[in-house]
Design a protein around this motif. Structure first.
Motif, PDB file in Angstrom:
ATOM      1  N   VAL A  26      -5.346  -4.921  -2.024  1.00 48.29           N
ATOM      2  CA  VAL A  26      -3.890  -4.831  -1.829  1.00 48.29           C
ATOM      3  C   VAL A  26      -3.354  -3.562  -2.470  1.00 48.29           C
ATOM      4  N   TRP A  27      -3.819  -3.275  -3.676  1.00 49.31           N
ATOM      5  CA  TRP A  27      -3.399  -2.047  -4.370  1.00 49.31           C
ATOM      6  C   TRP A  27      -3.701  -0.815  -3.506  1.00 49.31           C
ATOM      7  N   ASP A  28      -4.908  -0.751  -2.983  1.00 53.14           N
ATOM      8  CA  ASP A  28      -5.294   0.408  -2.178  1.00 53.14           C
ATOM      9  C   ASP A  28      -4.482   0.470  -0.893  1.00 53.14           C
ATOM     10  N   LEU A  29      -4.198  -0.680  -0.308  1.00 51.36           N
ATOM     11  CA  LEU A  29      -3.438  -0.692   0.939  1.00 51.36           C
ATOM     12  C   LEU A  29      -2.022  -0.177   0.748  1.00 51.36           C
ATOM     13  N   VAL A  30      -1.315  -0.664  -0.270  1.00 47.21           N
ATOM     14  CA  VAL A  30       0.077  -0.230  -0.451  1.00 47.21           C
ATOM     15  C   VAL A  30       0.152   1.232  -0.874  1.00 47.21           C
ATOM     16  N   HIS A  31      -0.928   1.754  -1.481  1.00 51.40           N
ATOM     17  CA  HIS A  31      -0.946   3.164  -1.875  1.00 51.40           C
ATOM     18  C   HIS A  31      -1.420   4.091  -0.764  1.00 51.40           C
ATOM     19  N   ALA A  32      -1.948   3.515   0.307  1.00 50.12           N
ATOM     20  CA  ALA A  32      -2.441   4.337   1.407  1.00 50.12           C
ATOM     21  C   ALA A  32      -1.282   5.081   2.073  1.00 50.12           C
ATOM     22  N   PRO A  33      -1.422   6.386   2.336  1.00 50.47           N
ATOM     23  CA  PRO A  33      -0.339   7.140   2.984  1.00 50.47           C
ATOM     24  C   PRO A  33       0.128   6.511   4.289  1.00 50.47           C
ATOM     25  N   ALA A  34      -0.802   5.898   5.037  1.00 54.79           N
ATOM     26  CA  ALA A  34      -0.431   5.315   6.325  1.00 54.79           C
ATOM     27  C   ALA A  34       0.536   4.152   6.185  1.00 54.79           C
ATOM     28  N   THR A  35       0.560   3.501   5.023  1.00 54.76           N
ATOM     29  CA  THR A  35       1.477   2.372   4.816  1.00 54.76           C
ATOM     30  C   THR A  35       2.916   2.842   4.700  1.00 54.76           C
ATOM     31  N   GLY A  36       3.128   4.080   4.248  1.00 55.89           N
ATOM     32  CA  GLY A  36       4.453   4.678   4.256  1.00 55.89           C
ATOM     33  C   GLY A  36       5.356   4.334   3.091  1.00 55.89           C
ATOM     34  N   LEU A  37       4.796   3.800   2.009  1.00 50.10           N
ATOM     35  CA  LEU A  37       5.633   3.434   0.858  1.00 50.10           C
ATOM     36  C   LEU A  37       5.811   4.598  -0.119  1.00 50.10           C
ATOM     37  N   ASN A  38       5.038   5.667   0.075  1.00 47.81           N
ATOM     38  CA  ASN A  38       5.192   6.883  -0.735  1.00 47.81           C
ATOM     39  C   ASN A  38       5.120   6.574  -2.228  1.00 47.81           C
ATOM     40  N   LEU A  39       4.007   5.944  -2.628  1.00 48.76           N
ATOM     41  CA  LEU A  39       3.877   5.483  -4.007  1.00 48.76           C
ATOM     42  C   LEU A  39       3.202   6.510  -4.896  1.00 48.76           C
ATOM     43  N   THR A  40       3.641   6.515  -6.148  1.00 45.91           N
ATOM     44  CA  THR A  40       3.041   7.323  -7.207  1.00 45.91           C
ATOM     45  C   THR A  40       2.273   6.388  -8.126  1.00 45.91           C
ATOM     46  N   ASN A  41       1.138   6.838  -8.647  1.00 47.32           N
ATOM     47  CA  ASN A  41       0.416   6.031  -9.621  1.00 47.32           C
ATOM     48  C   ASN A  41       1.341   5.745 -10.800  1.00 47.32           C
ATOM     49  N   PRO A  42       1.457   4.489 -11.221  1.00 49.10           N
ATOM     50  CA  PRO A  42       2.375   4.162 -12.323  1.00 49.10           C
ATOM     51  C   PRO A  42       2.143   4.978 -13.590  1.00 49.10           C
ATOM     52  N   ASP A  43       0.903   5.402 -13.832  1.00 51.84           N
ATOM     53  CA  ASP A  43       0.610   6.184 -15.034  1.00 51.84           C
ATOM     54  C   ASP A  43       1.327   7.527 -15.023  1.00 51.84           C
ATOM     55  N   ASN A  44       1.648   8.016 -13.828  1.00 54.90           N
ATOM     56  CA  ASN A  44       2.259   9.337 -13.707  1.00 54.90           C
ATOM     57  C   ASN A  44       3.699   9.277 -13.220  1.00 54.90           C
ATOM     58  N   ALA A  45       4.232   8.092 -12.995  1.00 53.07           N
ATOM     59  CA  ALA A  45       5.540   7.949 -12.363  1.00 53.07           C
ATOM     60  C   ALA A  45       6.684   8.155 -13.347  1.00 53.07           C
ATOM     61  N   THR A  46       7.834   8.498 -12.783  1.00 49.53           N
ATOM     62  CA  THR A  46       9.087   8.610 -13.532  1.00 49.53           C
ATOM     63  C   THR A  46      10.110   7.671 -12.888  1.00 49.53           C
ATOM     64  N   LEU A  47      11.326   7.694 -13.428  1.00 45.47           N
ATOM     65  CA  LEU A  47      12.373   6.822 -12.894  1.00 45.47           C
ATOM     66  C   LEU A  47      12.669   7.089 -11.431  1.00 45.47           C
ATOM     67  N   THR A  48      12.474   8.300 -10.981  1.00 47.66           N
ATOM     68  CA  THR A  48      12.830   8.655  -9.604  1.00 47.66           C
ATOM     69  C   THR A  48      11.630   8.628  -8.664  1.00 47.66           C
ATOM     70  N   ASP A  49      10.569   7.940  -9.074  1.00 49.46           N
ATOM     71  CA  ASP A  49       9.401   7.735  -8.222  1.00 49.46           C
ATOM     72  C   ASP A  49       9.360   6.295  -7.724  1.00 49.46           C
ATOM     73  N   ASN A  50       8.538   6.075  -6.718  1.00 54.05           N
ATOM     74  CA  ASN A  50       8.226   4.726  -6.249  1.00 54.05           C
ATOM     75  C   ASN A  50       6.863   4.337  -6.829  1.00 54.05           C
ATOM     76  N   TYR A  51       6.803   3.180  -7.474  1.00 56.51           N
ATOM     77  CA  TYR A  51       5.527   2.764  -8.045  1.00 56.51           C
ATOM     78  C   TYR A  51       5.450   1.240  -8.130  1.00 56.51           C
ATOM     79  N   VAL A  52       4.217   0.742  -8.130  1.00 55.86           N
ATOM     80  CA  VAL A  52       3.973  -0.702  -8.212  1.00 55.86           C
ATOM     81  C   VAL A  52       4.248  -1.174  -9.628  1.00 55.86           C
ATOM     82  N   TYR A  53       5.077  -2.216  -9.731  1.00 50.57           N
ATOM     83  CA  TYR A  53       5.340  -2.814 -11.038  1.00 50.57           C
ATOM     84  C   TYR A  53       4.333  -3.927 -11.329  1.00 50.57           C
TER      85      TYR A  53
END
Length: 776
Positions: free
Chosen positions: A66-93
């Motif tokens: 599931v983690w890999d799927l939601v992070h896949a570019p084709a899924t379109g969620l435009n996610l950043t790895n939480p370790d590198n994310a900021t307030l203005t990023d999209n990331y999995v909580y």
């Protein structure tokens, strides 16, 4: 080597505080050919679940996929790895297990229907959107393949925005906290000379060498998601920091994702509010700010440790009495499916990071009693005249209560020999495991399940006595949430009743002491006040008695006037009688005064005597609801806390009483429990009972060092009410019948084929050297 025959009671007295060497217990063998054993560490007998556990936690492999799927570019969620994310990023909580719809489960467990698909619940913080939100998604079916979809999880929320929560109302995670740290550092640095002078404390940033106090915040951080604030209190650091509060608070406006726009709302100290550092400094320079009751930095007085100055109790060096399953385990376990069978009971267990332990398909003697039994929320609301006390409301699901399963101490949290099970939950791209986070054990109830004596006349000269052993299977877990250890205990009794009990132990969230504020709690130490608060724990009990067509019957004990023709001299006098009715529509309600109402979930099906078969809801100890009905901090997001009981019609769209994100949205909740009550008919329908356990915590000096389990306890029992044709004790062999000859004084026993167990133990030395008080 000496072989001695001992009563098993001796084993319980072996003076060790650690788990005995397994080889020792393996040398314990049965002394008779009775099929019993005294090896208390033997695994429980195995069983095989009739169906797969469709409520179980998603697997580690599923989490990774599931983690890999939601992070896949084709899924379109435009996610950043939480370790590198900021307030203005999209990331999995977080990722969790989504509840399986009941309508999909029933055809499978009750028939030949297909096994329902499993789904993951994924919370994504979408700070990169034009309108930043926290959005929940459902990912499935699992395992991930070409059929798996990523869809918004909206259908289980009724607040109007589906699974979305505005940025300001979303969880205040580490990234939001870090974004506010520069402002906190500045506003505390502006008054550092004052805080040092007042209480020898300074906060100059989390990593600054000059920082010698800790900052702690609370919830809620928003009212409706339009703005956000952060309330900070300070404590002296140490193992008991909760007991070392400092009379100084900072409130900051932290609205939005642009940290440069955050600002100070003000300081609070000495029961006064100061909007700016200049106002605070002016009052301090004028001598108006003092530290009347200085807080000690010494936390040893508040540690849960032996206090030598209290002396020693006689014989306390001996190991306390222990509960041991000396006849061998009498329950069966399918570990893979988390399925249990015990004395007619059967049930499945499940676990999520959001809610913790849950039970499904609870049956007694093959008939389902409950489809689901689960904790929904563990809440607390405080009272006081400091920002921390006055403004604090906790919903512990907000902190992912299931991730705080404590490792249980064998022999103390659970008896020696209990089945100790690990707990796992999704964490990041994998899973986290808490060893020994759950235990199962059978224990003596502390009283016979039934007992009666009949006496013959003096002509016969004997007395007959019968007693039936009372016991129950216990399932226990302890969740350590911040300053409290909540102990959840579920007991399945041999008479067909279920008892739910919760206890609380831990440090008070205390407040600085002010002599004019004792209306909020007593002084418990030099500079510490015990803050008054409520603990409310909400549970769901989805009853399925003989099917999904049930009603909630109310039997009131009424006082009426009667006259009896055989006692005409009394005229008309008071008598009591029963008046029975059925609740018509969904509603919240409270226990009746003096316990003069009985609430039963009933089926239209009758027992042999023509009475509806049902289960009674029996209040136990401390059945309370929230004291404060109209606080702005629990206005609409905590409606489930505000009554003893509630009954609703079951819907797949209403699986939970609360949303884990509700605590920060008191005026505009994501899930509004009040909307469950929309006038639906509940006669002969699929019913869910929601009930509250808890404590009004009237704090006391005996809460130091920690609140005691013995006093902070609440419980409820579900018991058969005409569900059977007679009491469920007639098939229990663990009973004794004694005939006492009153002339000779002799006793005769009937053991019904269950003799007292004795054990043969192989010891390295003669037993009188190891246990010198034993006479052989």
């Amino acid at each position: 080597m000496v072989v001695q025959s001992l009563l098993v009671a001796i084993l319980a007295a072996i003076p060790t505080l650690a788990r005995p060497d397994a080889n020792f217990w393996k040398r314990v063998v049965d002394a008779r050919d009775t099929g019993t054993t005294c090896d208390i560490y033997a695994d429980p007998p195995k069983t095989k679940a009739p169906k797969s556990n469709v409520w179980s936690q998603i697997t580690t492999e599923d989490v990774k996929a599931v983690w890999d799927l939601v992070h896949a570019p084709a899924t379109g969620l435009n996610l950043t790895n939480p370790d590198n994310a900021t307030l203005t990023d999209n990331y999995v909580y977080f990722i969790d297990t989504l509840s399986t719809n009941k309508t999909a489960v029933l055809p499978y467990i009750d028939g030949e229907g297909p096994s329902p698909s499993k789904y993951a619940r994924v919370v994504i913080f979408e700070g990169g959107k034009e309108e930043p939100v926290s959005q929940e998604y459902m990912v499935g079916p699992l395992p991930v393949d070409k059929e798996t979809k990523v869809e918004k999880l909206d259908y289980i929320f009724n607040g109007g925005k589906g699974g979305a929560v505005p940025f300001n109302g979303r969880a205040f995670d580490g990234k939001r906290s870090s974004a506010t740290t520069p402002l906190l550092t500045k506003v505390m640095g502006d008054v550092a000379d004052i805080t040092i002078a007042l209480f020898d404390g300074a906060y100059l940033g989390p990593t600054h060498n000059g920082t010698n106090i800790t900052a702690a915040d609370t919830t809620p951080v928003s009212i409706d998601g339009s703005t956000a604030y952060r309330t900070i209190m300070f404590r002296y650091p140490g193992l008991a920091s909760y007991m070392l509060p400092i009379d100084f608070y900072v409130i900051m406006d932290v609205t939005g994702t642009d940290a440069s726009k955050y600002f100070l709302r003000g300081y609070v100290t000495n029961e006064r509010f100061f909007a700016t550092a200049a106002e605070l400094r002016a009052a301090y320079d004028a001598g108006e700010i003092i530290n009347e009751f200085p807080q000690t930095r010494d936390s040893t007085w508040a540690l849960l440790d032996i206090q030598k100055e209290m002396g020693k109790r006689d014989l306390e060096e001996r190991l306390a009495p222990q509960s041991i399953e000396l006849g061998g385990k009498r329950y069966r376990l399918d570990t893979e499916q988390q399925y249990v069978e015990y004395m007619g009971w059967s049930f499945y267990m499940a676990f999520t990071r959001t809610l913790g332990l849950m039970f499904y398909d609870i049956r007694f003697k093959g008939e389902r009693i409950l489809y689901e039994l689960s904790m929904q929320e563990a809440a607390a609301q405080y009272g006081g005249f400091q920002p921390k006390a006055a403004n604090t409301v906790y919903h512990d699901t907000y902190y992912a209560i299931g991730t705080y399963a404590a490792t249980l101490v064998e022999g103390f949290d659970c008896p020696y020999g209990a089945s100790m099970l690990n707990i796992s939950y999704p964490q990041g791209r994998g899973s986290s495991v808490h060893p020994q986070g759950l235990c199962l054990y059978e224990a003596d109830s502390g009283f016979p399940v039934a007992r009666h004596r009949t006496s013959g006349s003096s002509t016969y000269g004997f007395t007959r006595l019968g007693s039936v052993k009372g016991s129950a299977l216990h399932v226990r877990t302890i969740l350590t949430i911040g300053n409290y250890d909540y102990m959840f205990n579920y007991a399945f009794h041999v008479d067909g009743s279920i008892e739910v009990e919760v206890r609380a132990s831990g440090y008070l969230q205390s407040s600085p002491y002010y002599k004019n504020q004792t209306r909020f709690g007593p002084r418990v130490s030099q500079g510490t006040q015990g803050s008054l608060h409520d603990h409310i724990l909400t549970f769901k009990a989805d009853f399925d008695l003989l099917g999904q067509k049930n009603s909630l019957e109310v039997t009131d004990l009424k006082v009426v006037n009667q006259s009896h023709p055989w006692f005409p001299e009394f005229g008309t006098f008071e008598q009591m009688e029963l008046q029975t009715s059925t609740m018509k529509t969904e509603q919240q309600f409270n226990w009746a005064a003096n316990g003069q109402s009985m609430y039963c979930v009933v089926s239209e099906k009758e027992n042999a005597w023509g009475t509806k078969r049902g289960y009674r809801i029996i209040p136990g100890r401390s059945n309370i609801h929230l004291s404060i009905p109209n606080s702005p901090f629990t206005k609409k997001n905590s409606e489930f806390l505000k009554s003893h009981l509630a009954v609703t019609k079951v819907h797949d769209t209403e699986p939970y009483a609360n949303s884990w994100q509700n605590v920060n949205m008191p005026a505009a909740p994501q899930q509004d429990f009040a909307k469950f009550f929309d006038g639906e008919d509940i006669e002969n329908e699929d019913l869910a009972l929601w009930f509250n356990l808890g404590m009004h915590h009237f704090t006391r000096s005996e809460d130091v060092p920690v609140t005691l389990y013995s006093e902070a306890v609440s419980s409820i029992t579900f018991a058969p009410q005409n569900f059977f044709d007679r009491a469920q004790e007639g098939d229990l062999q663990n009973r004794r019948w004694i005939v006492s000859n009153t002339t000779s004084g002799k006793l005769e026993y009937e053991d019904y084929g269950v003799p007292l167990a004795s054990c043969k133990v192989e010891l390295e030395e003669p037993v009188d050297k190891i246990l010198p008080w034993v006479t052989l």
